[in-house]
Design a protein around this motif. Structure first.
Motif: not given
Length: 168
Positions: A124-129, A134-141
């Motif tokens: 689920t986390l990966s599906s949000g990447v 920005g920072e949200a993408r890095d945080r999720l990854a």
């Protein structure tokens, strides 16, 4: 404890309290309820799990109701929740329609069940990447990578433990 089948480790069983459990048993059951409540499950579900972990044989809802002093309907819901988490299994006795429940007792199984939940969380986390920026993408990854590593390490730990257990 009338027909309670909790067996002490050694010596005689501590005197039961007013609810039929020794102070140590009652404390363990209560602590399990509080712990699982912090995980988002009802306290009754955690109390039932603690109770079943102390049992040496499967138990039916009538016995649970009598010994835990909780409503049968609530314990039925709790048992189904625990079953959905693969923490308990149900069985029936030949010639009876009653359903018995018992805790799944091996740590290996509990770790692998937890891993299944963690794997889904990681997916689920990966599906949000791809949809984050920005920072949200890095945080999720980063979180997905961390939890993926947790799952892999836990699987390696279980495999190592099984190998050591088989060798002894």
């Amino acid at each position: 404890m009338t027909d309670h089948d909790i067996t002490p480790d050694a010596g005689s069983s501590p005197a039961p309290g007013p609810d039929g459990f020794s102070d140590a048993e009652a404390s363990f059951i209560s602590e399990m309820g509080s712990l699982m409540e912090r995980w988002g499950l009802p306290q009754a579900t955690g109390r039932l799990f603690g109770y079943l972990l102390l049992r040496n044989k499967p138990v039916d809802l009538d016995t649970m109701t009598r010994e835990l002093g909780q409503a049968k309907s609530g314990l039925s819901v709790a048992a189904r929740q625990l079953e959905s988490w693969a923490l308990v299994r149900r069985s029936t006795r030949p010639g009876s329609r009653r359903i018995d429940y018992e805790a799944v007792g091996d740590l290996q199984h509990l770790l692998l069940v937890n891993n299944a939940h963690m794997r889904k969380f990681t997916e689920t986390l990966s599906s949000g990447v791809p949809v984050a920026r920005g920072e949200a993408r890095d945080r999720l990854a980063s979180l997905a990578d961390l939890f993926n590593g947790f799952v892999q390490q836990t699987e390696a730990l279980v495999a190592d433990w099984e190998a050591r257990r088989a060798a002894s």
